[in-house]
Write an enzyme that holds these catalytic residues in place. Sequence first.
Site, PDB file in Angstrom:
ATOM      1  N   LYS A 124       0.831  -1.205   0.000  1.00 17.63           N
ATOM      2  CA  LYS A 124       0.000   0.000   0.000  1.00 17.63           C
ATOM      3  C   LYS A 124       0.863   1.252   0.000  1.00 17.63           C
ATOM      4  O   LYS A 124       0.650   2.174  -0.789  1.00 17.63           O
ATOM      5  CB  LYS A 124      -0.927   0.011   1.216  1.00 17.63           C
ATOM      6  CG  LYS A 124      -1.888   1.180   1.251  1.00 17.63           C
ATOM      7  CD  LYS A 124      -2.316   1.553   2.648  1.00 17.63           C
ATOM      8  CE  LYS A 124      -1.239   2.341   3.352  1.00 17.63           C
ATOM      9  NZ  LYS A 124      -1.649   2.859   4.672  1.00 17.63           N
ATOM     10  N   ASP A 142      -6.108   0.821   0.873  1.00 18.92           N
ATOM     11  CA  ASP A 142      -6.094   0.809   2.332  1.00 18.92           C
ATOM     12  C   ASP A 142      -7.474   0.393   2.825  1.00 18.92           C
ATOM     13  O   ASP A 142      -8.315  -0.057   2.043  1.00 18.92           O
ATOM     14  CB  ASP A 142      -5.676   2.172   2.881  1.00 18.92           C
ATOM     15  CG  ASP A 142      -6.712   3.260   2.621  1.00 18.92           C
ATOM     16  OD1 ASP A 142      -7.705   3.001   1.897  1.00 18.92           O
ATOM     17  OD2 ASP A 142      -6.541   4.372   3.138  1.00 18.92           O
TER      18      ASP A 142
END
Length: 218
Positions: A124, A142
């Site tokens: 991420k 996320d």
Amino acid sequence: MNGNDREKLYSDILSWFSDNVPAPTTELHYDTPFHLLVSVILSAQCTDKRVNMYTPEIFREFPEPEDLASASFEKVYGLIKSISFPNNKARHLIGMAQMLVRDFGSRVPEDPDELVKLPGVGRKTANVIASVVYDKPVIAVDTHVFRVSRRLGLSDGKTVEAVEKDLTENIPERLRATAHHWLILHGRYVCTARKPKCRECGLKEWCTEYKTANVKIQ
């Protein structure tokens, strides 16, 4: 959902975002790619607002990777002790800076596959840096992006990787970096986890969760 229906869903939702949120951007404050990388590492399981409270002093103390690479654990910890998981993050920040200096000539790499080699940098974080700094056509997933994508019906993936795959396959390259911000900001302020603000949401006509009343509408 068949291919044509999903294609139309993506088109409609992306068009709505384009019309209503024309210039989204990260809410983390930064002035260089290195400082954004520091901020994103610090933001894990912590709000951007809180991170922004402490980064001005951090950036003054460590303007370049070399400064952070040579810092003591105690010094870094003292600056970030009010941010979540300061022990791990202090070690990650120092290790990240040392690897930047040693292996990357003090330059933040563009390739997510290179970025994930850095301590404290997962997929991420790597995708955030690649998309925000270098405008790479990658999607950072996320908790907000994961939740919004599934509620809207953009993906039925049960893992971050599956949702990222669906978004990447269905969002045009030129929009991926922007779409990350659209989805994360929508999840942060409208499509919240516990009490989504469905009545004021401009996307409810397309939202799977809204149609099936699986969320507590506010």
